[in-house]
Design a protein around this motif. Structure first.
Motif, short mmCIF file in Angstrom:
data_model
loop_
_atom_site.label_atom_id
_atom_site.label_comp_id
_atom_site.label_asym_id
_atom_site.label_seq_id
_atom_site.Cartn_x
_atom_site.Cartn_y
_atom_site.Cartn_z
N THR A 67 7.62 7.59 -10.96
CA THR A 67 7.22 8.84 -11.62
C THR A 67 7.44 8.46 -13.44
O THR A 67 8.57 7.82 -13.75
N PRO A 68 7.38 9.43 -14.15
CA PRO A 68 7.69 9.35 -15.83
C PRO A 68 9.00 9.70 -16.07
O PRO A 68 9.42 9.00 -16.87
N ALA A 69 9.56 10.61 -15.07
CA ALA A 69 11.09 10.82 -15.17
C ALA A 69 11.84 9.66 -14.98
O ALA A 69 12.83 9.27 -15.43
N HIS A 125 0.77 -1.20 0.00
CA HIS A 125 -0.03 0.00 -0.06
C HIS A 125 0.75 1.32 0.06
O HIS A 125 1.90 1.27 0.85
N VAL A 126 0.58 2.10 -0.95
CA VAL A 126 1.24 3.33 -1.02
C VAL A 126 0.32 4.40 -0.52
O VAL A 126 -0.70 4.69 -1.16
N PRO A 127 0.44 5.25 0.66
CA PRO A 127 -0.32 6.24 1.12
C PRO A 127 -0.72 7.21 0.22
O PRO A 127 0.01 7.49 -0.92
N ALA A 128 -1.69 7.68 0.22
CA ALA A 128 -2.62 8.71 -0.85
C ALA A 128 -1.53 9.91 -0.96
O ALA A 128 -1.28 10.58 -1.99
N GLY A 129 -1.22 10.44 0.56
CA GLY A 129 -0.28 11.59 0.45
C GLY A 129 0.91 11.37 -0.46
O GLY A 129 1.37 12.48 -0.98
N VAL A 130 1.45 10.28 -0.24
CA VAL A 130 2.87 9.96 -1.05
C VAL A 130 2.52 9.95 -2.51
O VAL A 130 3.24 10.32 -3.27
N GLN A 131 1.22 9.44 -2.96
CA GLN A 131 0.92 9.43 -4.35
C GLN A 131 0.91 10.82 -4.82
O GLN A 131 0.95 11.15 -6.01
N ARG A 132 0.07 11.56 -4.12
CA ARG A 132 -0.19 13.13 -4.33
C ARG A 132 1.28 13.75 -4.92
O ARG A 132 1.10 14.80 -5.68
N MET A 133 1.99 13.45 -3.84
CA MET A 133 3.46 14.17 -3.85
C MET A 133 3.97 13.68 -5.21
O MET A 133 4.58 14.31 -5.95
N LEU A 134 4.00 12.43 -5.56
CA LEU A 134 4.66 11.73 -6.84
C LEU A 134 4.16 12.45 -8.15
O LEU A 134 4.73 12.87 -9.02
N ALA A 135 2.62 12.69 -7.92
CA ALA A 135 2.06 13.37 -8.92
C ALA A 135 2.50 14.51 -9.35
O ALA A 135 2.53 15.24 -10.75
N ARG A 136 3.20 15.23 -8.37
CA ARG A 136 3.55 16.64 -8.34
C ARG A 136 5.01 16.69 -8.66
O ARG A 136 5.59 17.81 -8.67
N LEU A 137 5.74 15.50 -8.82
CA LEU A 137 7.16 15.40 -8.85
C LEU A 137 7.48 14.84 -9.97
O LEU A 137 8.51 13.90 -9.82
N GLY A 138 6.54 14.80 -10.96
CA GLY A 138 6.74 13.98 -12.28
C GLY A 138 8.09 14.39 -12.95
O GLY A 138 8.53 13.34 -13.69
N GLU A 139 8.58 15.48 -12.65
CA GLU A 139 9.85 15.62 -13.52
C GLU A 139 11.06 15.35 -12.83
O GLU A 139 12.29 15.23 -13.59
N PHE A 140 11.20 14.59 -11.60
CA PHE A 140 12.11 14.02 -11.06
C PHE A 140 12.00 12.48 -10.91
O PHE A 140 10.99 11.85 -11.01
N PRO A 141 13.16 11.63 -11.34
CA PRO A 141 13.16 10.37 -11.10
C PRO A 141 12.96 9.83 -9.72
O PRO A 141 13.80 10.11 -9.16
#
Length: 289
Positions: free
Chosen positions: A130-132, A100-116
């Motif tokens: 992330t896409p990067a 399980h990946v907490p929702a807060g972590v997933q929201r953070m990843l969605a906003r850090l898409g430019e970072f690997p």
């Protein structure tokens, strides 16, 4: 009317904002929540299979599929367990490793898409990225769950690495840290058959792992320099940090480069080539049954 997995999936999909998964909510968008196509992409499933699940025509999803849907829908642990029961499955038991990946972590990843950035479970299986990450190291979605395990990729004889191309790093420090992590995980999750099997497998297939395990190797994860030999841009040297999330046993592996450096220009080029910034973090890919 009794709730089914299909009705629950629709309810959870309708309440999730596209912005929370890195989507742009454009004016005139009819769906307030996620579209089926977006959920399918996030969960690594076919759109047809998501439709059949919601319509009740697919009634026996695997535990991996339910886990992937729970991550994509950013469910809380109690909701995730409810999804398992609706699918006729037992929820993950105590003493086993959580995916399980907490929702807060997933929201953070969605906003850090430019970072690997990659998210790993306690046994070092890659859960989300992330896409990067995919642009720099190669898309992991085509790999099986077993192939996405970092310890297996590092130690197992003849195994391919998680990266699609060579990565040079300080092997000894990483090896000791991974062994120490798996030893701790085995204490925390003694009933996790996958973890027990992984340790037994690595002890039988890797002399290096077996030596470090028998010596009781310990070692924390520290900032490290890694050089990726990318087929499009050549060498990319990054700082790699491992971050832990309080309250849950997952780790974030984050690659960064100095702003304005030649390596930053290479990452920016890869981002443009691969459309980084327009796609959400990938949760992994599981085939529809």
């Amino acid at each position: 009317m009794d709730e089914t997995l299909g009705t629950a999936l629709r309810r959870w999909r309708d309440r999730l904002s596209p912005v929370d998964v890195g989507r742009t909510s454009r004016p005139g968008r009819r769906a307030a929540g996620l579209r089926r196509e977006e959920l399918a992409e996030l969960a690594g499933l076919s759109v047809d299979y998501v439709v059949r699940l919601e319509q009740g025509r697919a009634t026996s999803p695997s535990a991996q599929v339910v886990a992937s849907l729970a991550r994509a829908l950013q469910l809380e642990p109690v909701e995730r367990d409810h999804a398992y029961r609706l699918a006729g499955l037992l929820p993950p038991q105590k003493g086993t490793i959580s995916t399980h990946v907490p929702a807060g972590v997933q929201r953070m990843l969605a906003r850090l898409g430019e970072f690997p950035v990659g998210v790993f479970s306690a046994d070092w299986t890659l859960l989300s990225w992330t896409p990067a990450w995919a642009a720099m190291l190669g898309d992991p979605s085509a790999r099986t769950q077993a192939e996405r395990n970092l310890a297996r990729a590092v130690f197992a004889s003849g195994a391919t690495g998680l990266a699609a191309w060579p990565v040079h790093h300080d092997g000894e420090a990483l090896y000791a840290a991974l062994v120490a992590d798996l030893r701790t995980a085995l204490v925390d999750y003694p009933h996790d058959r996958g973890l027990v099997g992984l340790v037994a497998e690595l002890r039988s297939t890797s002399a290096e792992f077996s030596r470090l395990w028998d010596e009781g190797a310990v070692g924390p994860h520290v900032s490290a320099r890694k050089t990726i030999l990318h087929p499009q841009v050549g060498e990319v040297t990054c700082d790699c940090d491992v971050l832990t999330v309080p309250g849950c046993d997952i780790r974030l592996v984050v690659y960064t480069v100095a702003a304005g450096s030649a390596d930053a220009e290479k990452l920016e080029f890869l981002g443009v080539m691969n459309g980084v910034g327009s796609a959400p973090a990938g949760p992994g890919s599981f085939p529809a049954p």
